[in-house]
Every structure is written in structure tokens, then in C-alpha cells.
Design an enzyme around this catalytic site. Structure first.
Site, PDB file in Angstrom:
ATOM      1  N   TYR B  56       0.851  -1.192   0.000  1.00  0.00           N
ATOM      2  CA  TYR B  56       0.000   0.000   0.000  1.00  0.00           C
ATOM      3  C   TYR B  56       0.887   1.242   0.000  1.00  0.00           C
ATOM      4  CZ  TYR B  56      -4.149  -2.858   0.971  1.00  0.00           C
ATOM      5  OH  TYR B  56      -5.180  -3.754   0.884  1.00  0.00           O
ATOM      6  N   GLU B  57       0.453   2.261  -0.713  1.00  0.00           N
ATOM      7  CA  GLU B  57       1.309   3.440  -0.888  1.00  0.00           C
ATOM      8  C   GLU B  57       1.559   4.188   0.418  1.00  0.00           C
ATOM      9  OE1 GLU B  57      -0.834   5.458  -3.909  1.00  0.00           O
ATOM     10  OE2 GLU B  57      -2.262   6.375  -2.551  1.00  0.00           O
ATOM     11  N   SER B  58       0.788   3.865   1.452  1.00  0.00           N
ATOM     12  CA  SER B  58       1.051   4.456   2.758  1.00  0.00           C
ATOM     13  C   SER B  58       2.345   3.917   3.367  1.00  0.00           C
ATOM     14  CB  SER B  58      -0.116   4.164   3.699  1.00  0.00           C
ATOM     15  OG  SER B  58      -0.425   2.781   3.701  1.00  0.00           O
TER      16      SER B  58
END
Lengths: 305, 262, 305, 262
Positions: B56-58
């Protein structure tokens, strides 16, 4: 807010290192200041100024909502708002009329849909026109990295073939001096002030955050001034797996604001209020409901505090 | 997800999500956006691909959420990840060098070469008819993942001859464009819709209908496409969702409601 | 070494992502391989090849000495050795004749003095000539960052006014496309293989290290192949403050080598053997005492294992 | 440290270390190399500058070692640091932007403009007479810290008219050179030796003898300098080490021996 945090901020100085004015360098010469502990109202009053380039960061987690509300209460104007994901917090600031310009990479209500105040500003210039400078996440993240690193630009493989470079002068090609390959350059972000929320700070203003820490370290280090709101101020920062610690001497001011990330969350202190995000869709869809919400939950909440 | 259940016992959105999940091979690393991609990826992980690595880009690498997150930054992603890294790191050290096998993207508009628009629709850029969220991680996901899977509902508004804005590049204006642009990932391998499956023609790069979902006709697919839709010679009809796939998907969807008060 | 770690490495494939050959891409297509658990001897045999560009990293802490000794025992030749601080470990590899070229930024025995084998190679070409490519720490660190990032070069404020750029073509000026300012570019480091030591791995080859973690993550991610030696392999990686976790799918092979960093140390497992570093000065000063040491502590130690 | 104690009760190295420690102001951040700089910085922290922030290039920010580390990567530095960051981060986020007030460097050769050589002496670069360790962090410390303090024993071998190799830039070839090169830090503010203290002339940038340690003559200083040494008009003699400074320094030095079997 809490009485023990209302020290004076009058001697707080900008920290833009080499860009500091001579006067400031002199003032700072005798020693590096530790972050001041302040109230939220003081912190915003002294560190966020009309016309500033302001970054409120926090990637879904640790979004400094309380600080955003204080900026609205203090009626800051003409801000250039910078943020990778201008979600509900910037929808509120934009709808309240604080912003002149937005620098961003993704403007939506995560998992819910559109930002209606943002759309209203872009599509109808309400409550005032909003200039946009638009990037990708990779570009924005690297712009903060360059800012934190004291470099004028960053290099990435990005934007190529998209229509994004046509709408800003801040995306340019650059050639590798070794291979001749063409890559993309973006200029450093250097906010006048960055505001983030974290779990804890100690009394010297050393800040500790953990969980998803996003681009907060870079955003703080890239800025001239910084304000960190925290869940609590403690005597000793107990080490935590996954922690990022920012030394107090790299931060301008710290304010204790329990729950200051709501409806975002602080890992270990609170959970994301997904209902709020879902409800925001209806609240923000119309100007009247938005204004009523703002009046009740921001302006009156501030007066009561 | 629409609530409209077909007579065959599943909704078109469920069929789409199941078909997307099936595209994910076990043991690959997948860059996942929120919404349909996240649902499909977690369905794959809960069925045939238990070792799917979700990125996830987080900054959550190898997240293993037990319920569907509402945002890409939900706490459950960090709690279950093999590693949580900064956002600059996830883009620079993990996505950019091509370490991620599959990028999983949605679209507001999609053209015949698989180019994606998630920025503005109608009017012009400065005064658009509809302002969309923008790029997020998509341009570099589309550029740098080993391949891209697009999941999108198929209709005339979405499947347009030309996208109003190229947010993320598919095959550009056709063959050779990705190479000319220096994009190192493979580009869209497949587009999964609520009507069927499209794949780029190996020669022309044009999205071609290769499979219909059960009960859908090629005429329906053409009617939902804003250009003259190419159809593969061996056009097939896909398998309906299995009972297990449906059960797992519905259980996952139910956790999204749970997550409201996580 | 430990019997449970001697799985076959024959299907280990390079991980140079975009630079992978088509054959390798196809082989890898069915799924991403997790790191193999191997013995140290197997790991070195399969992953370190004559003529390779090899980086053994670890900044004072977690230096992979045991792996270095295994490279000596397996008599690797013509290596280009890359390391920010080629301290005692590279003194040994250079003195043993494994190296053709050294890419580095600081070659000394920390806190003690010079590296005599390194000096003997540079000053007297013993046991063979040693080419040097010399950088600053900031330059080397950024070269690894560029390698890990899939970029051909990195930009920094560095080297300016020094004599370093005159001796390599790998330090070049670059102009900021926004400000016109001149900065310095260095090319990415992309070792054929990087070897590091860490505290722990689990059975999927996920690696966990903490304490001073230096440039190890970047060195591993920059490399085509990687070998990680660990103090122990455990069922579950208990989170630790300050940890860096490298997912097993980003690593080629892991070998359990307790004490594999000695005389360096593994935070939480051992302490730095400062006496060894001090004693090395005398051991390494003369070719004969060095050879005797090598014979006794590397060659014979390996035979006994 | 030499073991030769003067009749006044301290060694020249002790005087040098004490004089260097006195240069460090409380509350500043100091980038510390191993050896004499580390000893002096820890002496300062243990005496007049308890809030001195020690930065080690191993990534330890705000280290508070209770004993002298032998290397810049000793465990005690990580254990006592406010934060431990990666090596790329310490150079890129902390040193490069000018966040560090004082850089503390040694030298194998030093010239009249404060340029430092720690690379090669004699012969030429490809075939030197003496191969030294090289640059390490020094070039960028010298470039980017607010100011630089050099600590070095003064003799003809070290204080040379021209350094054989410029590893780290002081004032280059004279006034204006740092600005021309775009170096943003202030450069050497002071050079502390075993004989006295030198500072750059504000106009010529040439290192000028400003203070002698007790018992040292200006002739001794000139005799240990490989160029015609400028002497400040107001040349003074510094204060000898106080009893407390000496006691703390010697206690610190004793911990280095302890550290052998840490």
C-alpha cells in the site's frame, strides 16, 4: 488548552538554516533552541501567517485536524496549502476560504469519494478561486525529500507521457550526466511552515511518532518553521517499534492536543473514525450544511475551549 | 458495489471483483489502491493466493489485513505489515526500481490504448466540468510495475475514444510508445470490467474483448464502449464466481462495515 | 553450518528487476521467490563469483566478517570490492588477494590507525595491484541510494573544491533545471552481490536488524543478488524499536551464522571486540604475521567447521 | 595522547583537547569524528556544555555516551542517542542542509588557508608515499557545517605550505573562494593545536596565531609551521586546564580502556 504549555513564543526563530536572515543567524548563534511547548492557539498565531506556504501532512494517519481548525478559527488568508492528499482537512480549509492555491497529488475523501468543497472551489470559485499545482505522489514525496535535504530539486522516474507536465513549470526533464538517460526533475518543497500530529513529545520537544509515518519527517525538515501537535507530553519517550523520532532542536514548537488528529487517528491512542469520513460526504455537499458544520464544530468549539 | 443481484445469484460488481482477483498470481507483489483493487487483492489473498504480497502506498509492505480497510492508511495495514516504511521510500526504493510485479488501478476514463484519466472530465483543465481526485500514485504505478491490472465499470462515460486527460499511461498512442517514453514496466496486461475482460492486442496494443462474464453479450460490451471495440477471435465466456469466492467476498465486504467503528 | 539451512540454491535467480534477462523474467514469472535459507558456504559459492562487484556493508556495527572469511576460503578472484569503510574486513580480503579494485570512502582501522594490507597493496602492489575509486561518505551513501531507487545517478552538495573529482570520472557537475545552481552527481552503485549481517531472520527469509543500520538496506536493494548472514533464524520476528525489516522477497539468500559479525558486533547479541581491532594493527603490519593469522583463523577455521 | 606530562602538570595533548572542548558552545549541534574530536566534544558535554548535541556519522543524533567510544559506531552511541537514523539520512537530511552548527575535524596535513588533507602524502595520487584513510565524511562536513573546528598536532610535517591533496576545503586559495565554490557553511573558525590556537584572518582568510598555550612561545609555533606564520596583534596566552577539566578528561580517557572489553 493546557495551562502548562502556554510559554511565550516571542523568541521562536525560523530554522531555514542557510536561508536564514543574518539577524536570525545572530539570534540563534548562542545556541540551538529546543522546541517550545506552546498552546495550539499560540502555535498557530505565531507560526502560521497570512500568505504562507503551509503544509499539513499526515498520510491518512496522524492528520493534524485540530491545527487545521485553529487555522480556520484564526482566519488565515491567502495560504498556499501543500499536501500530498488534500482530503477532508483541506476540504475544510478550502471551504472556509483560507486558501489561495493548492499544491497536491490526490484530492479525494479516501474510500468515500469526492471532496465537494475542493470541487466547488475549482469548478465554481467558491468561496474564492483556487489555483492548482498538481503532481503525482512520487513527485510530491520527492519534492519534500529535496526540501529536507537542502537540495533545489529531486530526480525521479515519473510523469513521463502524462498530461501533468503541461500544466506546471515545476516538472522538467533532466539528463543523467553518466548514461545520457532522460529523467524527471521536480523542485524542492520548502514550506514556510509545516504542521504535523504525532503521538508523543517529551519536555524538550523531542517528538515520537509510529505506525504509518508517511512523509511527515521530510515535511517538517523541509520547512522553515514547524508545529507539532501531540497526543501527550511525557517525561520520557519510551522506545516503540517503528518509531520515528524528531529531535526537539529540529522543531519550532510543540502543542499538546489530545485527539488532535480526529477523525484521522493516532496509532496506539485512537482509531480512524470512518463514520465521520462517510458522513462528510453529505455535510460538505452543500455550502449551507458545510457552513453550519463549520460554525458548530470549528468556530463554536474553539470559543468553548 | 451495487446492490442489484442478477438472477444468477451474484451482482455484476461481484463478478468483476472475482474476475480481478483471479488475475493475481500467488507469490507476486501487488501495489494496491483503495476500493475495488483492495477488495480484489484481499479476495485473492483469502482464496487462491495466500502468499500475495500487498503493497500500500502508505508504506505498508506485505500487509495482511483481516478486514477490508476503508483507506490506504488504516491502522490494520500497519499492524499486519511485514514492514512499514516512509512514503518516499515506498515510491523510491520499492515501486520505482520495478520490484512490484502488479499494479492494480481504477479509472474514471479509459481509452482504447489503456490510458487512464483520474484528473478532470469535460471543459478544460483550468475550468473542468468535473474535477476528479487526480494522480495519486497512479502515474508511477502505471510506469514502473511489472504489469498493470485495471478494474473499472464499463460504460460510455468511462470507455472513451480519447481520455480528456492522461493521468497514467497505458500504451500511449500505440505500439512502441512505452519504449519511446522509457517506461520500464509492461503496461496494462488486462482490464477487468463488470461486463468482461479486455487485453491489449499483442501487435496493435488496442484493448480487445477477450472474455465475457456469464450472461453478458458482446453487443452489450460494444454498447458500453465509446469506440469500435475489437473482439478476440477466441472470445470466451468466463467462469461464474464459485460459491467459495462469493462467500469470501461477501464476508470481506461485511468487514468493511465493521471497520466503520474500528 | 546448521543442517536445516542447506537447501539448494540452484533455482535462485538474480533480482536486478528491469535489468533482468528475459530468461530470468520468465523464470520468475510464476511468483516471487522468498529468500532461500542456505549455509554460509553455499551462499557464497552460489552468489559471489569471480570478477563480481561485491559490497560487504555494515557501518562499524553488523559487519559480515564470517562471510568475508568464506569468500577468502573459496578463493574468489578479481573482485571489485565496494564499501564505505573498508576497515579490517577489507584489509583481510585485500591481503588475501581477492580484490582487483576498491570503491570506498574511508579506509582505516577505526580508532586505531591505518590499514596495513590496504596500504601495502596501494603502495607496493602486494599481493597484487589494487585500483582505487575514491569518494566521500556522502557520495557513497547517495550512490547506494540511487542504486536502491532504480535511478542512474544521485545529486548532492559534495566534493566541491576538493581534489577527489580529478581522480575519477564518477563525480560530475549537474545543473538544477529550476535554479541554475551547479551541484554534484554521482552514478548509482549496483553491486552484483551485497552481503550484510543482521540480528535475525524468520523462516521466510524476512530479515530484521536494529541499532546502527548504516547503509545496509540501500546496499541490499541496490544489488542484483544479496546474501544476509544472521545471528539466528527464528519462528517469529518480534518487533524491536529501531528495527529495519527487509522482506524475504527482496533478498536472495539468508544464512544463519551466529557471531558472524565478530570482531564487529550485533546489537543485542554481542559487543564490539575492540581488543581485536587494536591487535589487528600488529597482526597486519607485516606480510608474514598476516599470512599466519589468515592461515590459522580463516583457512583452518573453515576446514574445522 | 602522549604520556609526556609537562612540569605544569598536564600534557600538550591534554591542553589541546581542553582548548578544543572550550570552543564548543552549549546547546549547539556538533558533527563529531572519532579520536580527538570525540574526546573533546565529550569533555565539553561533561563540563560547560551539557546540552551539546553530538552527531556521529553512523547515524546517531544526540548521542550521550557515558564513556569514550573507540569507533563512531560503538553500541553506546546508539543506546544513548535521541534518534538513530540511516547513514544516507544523516548526510542528506541533517548535514547537507546546514542543520549542524559545528563540524569537528582532524587533519594529516593542513595549509595556511585551512585546507585539509587526509588522503595521500608524497609521491603522486596513483603511487603515494603514504596512503591515508581518505575522505570519510570530512569534505561535506567542511562544506556544510555552520563552522568548522580543526584539532591537529602542530609540526612541520602537518602544517605545510600546500597540502598534497585537498580532501576538505577550508578557504581554498583565499578570500571569496568558498562563496565561488558555493560552499554554504562558514569554514574553519578556529584551529586548535598542541601549541596554541589559530584563526583565519577576517580579510586574508590566512590562519593566524591568536593564542598560545601556557609555556609555549611564538617561536616554537613558527618552528612547527611550514609557512611564514602570521601572528595576531593581540596574541594572548590561554588559560591552563582547570583541575576539573583535567579530572574529567582523564576519567573519560580511562573509560576508553574500559571500552576495550565493552
Amino acid at each position: 488548552m493546557d495551562g502548562r504549555t502556554n510559554l511565550s513564543l516571542t523568541d521562536v526563530v525560523p530554522r531555514r538554516t542557510f536561508e536564514m536572515s543574518t539577524a536570525v543567524r545572530m539570534a540563534n548563534k548562542g545556541g540551538r533552541l529546543m522546541a517550545k511547548l506552546v498552546s495550539l492557539a499560540e502555535g498557530v498565531a505565531h507560526l502560521v501567517r497570512d500568505g504562507d506556504v503551509v503544509a499539513l501532512e499526515g498520510f491518512t494517519h496522524l492528520i493534524p485536524f485540530a491545527a487545521g481548525h485553529e487555522i480556520i478559527r484564526q482566519e488565515r488568508q491567502d495560504l498556499t496549502l501543500v499536501r500530498m492528499t488534500p482530503d477532508v482537512i483541506y476540504d475544510q480549509l478550502i471551504g472556509a476560504g483560507c486558501a489561495r492555491r493548492l499544491v497536491f497529488s490526490w484530492g479525494g475523501n479516501p474510500g468515500v469519494g469526492s471532496l465537494h468543497r475542493f470541487r466547488d472551489a475549482v469548478q465554481n470559485a467558491w468561496p474564492r478561486p483556487l489555483e492548482l499545482e498538481e503532481h503525482s505522489h512520487a513527485g510530491m514525496a520527492n519534492r519534500y525529500v529535496a526540501g529536507a535535504s537542502g537540495l533545489p530539486f529531486a530526480v525521479l522516474r515519473g510523469y513521463t507521457g502524462t498530461d501533468l507536465p503541461a500544466h506546471t513549470t515545476n516538472i522538467r526533464p533532466i539528463t543523467c550526466p553518466f548514461t545520457g538517460e532522460t529523467l524527471t526533475a521536480v523542485p524542492a518543497l520548502r514550506p514556510d511552515v509545516t504542521v504535523v500530529h504525532a503521538q508523543r513529545a517529551d519536555r524538550d520537544g523531542n517528538v515520537q511518532m509510529w505506525g504509518i509515518t508517511g512523509v511527515q519527517k521530510e515535511a517538517v525538515l523541509a520547512a522553515d518553521r514547524s508545529l507539532v501537535t501531540v497526543e501527550e507530553i511525557v517525561d520520557e519517550l519510551e522506545p516503540v517499534p517503528g518509531q520515528v523520532v524528531l529531535p526537539g532542536w529540529a522543531i519550532t514548537a510543540v502543542a499538546e492536543v489530545p485527539g488532535g488528529a480526529h477523525p484521522s487517528y493516532a496509532h496506539g491512542y485512537s482509531v480512524r473514525d470512518n463514520d465521520f469520513y462517510r458522513a462528510w460526504d453529505a455535510v460538505s455537499r452543500h455550502r449551507d450544511t458545510f457552513r453550519a458544520w463549520l460554525d458548530q464544530h470549528v468556530h463554536r468549539a474553539g470559543a468553548a475551549a | 458495489m451495487t446492490d442489484e443481484t442478477t438472477t444468477t445469484g451474484w451482482t455484476a460488481d461481484e463478478m468483476m471483483t472475482v474476475a480481478a482477483a483471479r488475475q493475481l498470481r500467488d507469490g507476486t507483489a501487488c501495489f494496491v489502491g483503495i476500493g475495488l483493487p483492495s477488495t480484489a487483492a484481499n479476495l485473492a489473498r483469502a482464496t487462491h493466493a495466500p502468499n500475495l504480497v500487498l503493497i500500500y502506498e502508505s508504506g505498508c509492505l506485505g500487509a495482511k489485513p483481516g478486514r477490508l480497510p476503508l483507506s490506504i492508511g488504516d491502522g490494520v495495514l500497519a499492524d499486519t505489515a511485514d514492514a512499514v516504511v516512509s512514503v518516499p521510500e515506498v515510491f523510491n526504493y520499492w515501486l520505482q526500481p520495478g520490484r512490484i510485479d502488479v499494479g492494480f488501478l481504477g479509472a474514471a476514463q479509459l481509452d482504447r490504448y489503456g490510458n487512464i484519466n483520474t484528473t478532470v472530465v469535460g471543459g478544460d483543465y483550468g475550468a473542468p466540468k468535473v474535477r476528479l481526485p487526480g494522480a495519486g500514485g497512479a502515474p508511477e504505478i502505471a510506469a514502473s510495475c511489472g504489469e498493470v491490472v485495471v478494474i473499472v465499470r464499463q460504460d460510455l462515460r468511462t470507455f472513451t475514444e480519447r481520455v480528456d486527460f492522461v493521468t497514467s499511461v497505458g500504451y500511449g498512442t500505440g505500439p512502441g510508445d512505452r519504449e519511446r517514453l522509457g517506461l520500464r514496466g509492461g503496461g496494462p496486461r488486462v482490464v477487468i470490467t463488470d461486463l468482461g475482460v479486455l487485453a491489449p492486442d499483442p501487435v496493435s496494443c488496442e484493448l480487445t474483448l477477450t472474455r465475457l462474464h456469464p450472461g453478458v453479450t458482446r453487443e452489450q460490451a460494444q454498447a458500453a464502449t465509446g469506440w469500435d471495440l475489437a473482439v478476440a477471435e477466441g472470445l470466451t465466456t468466463g467462469e461464474p464466481p464459485t460459491a467459495r469466492e462469493l462467500a469470501v467476498l461477501r464476508a470481506l465486504e461485511a468487514t468493511k462495515a465493521d471497520g466503520r467503528r474500528q
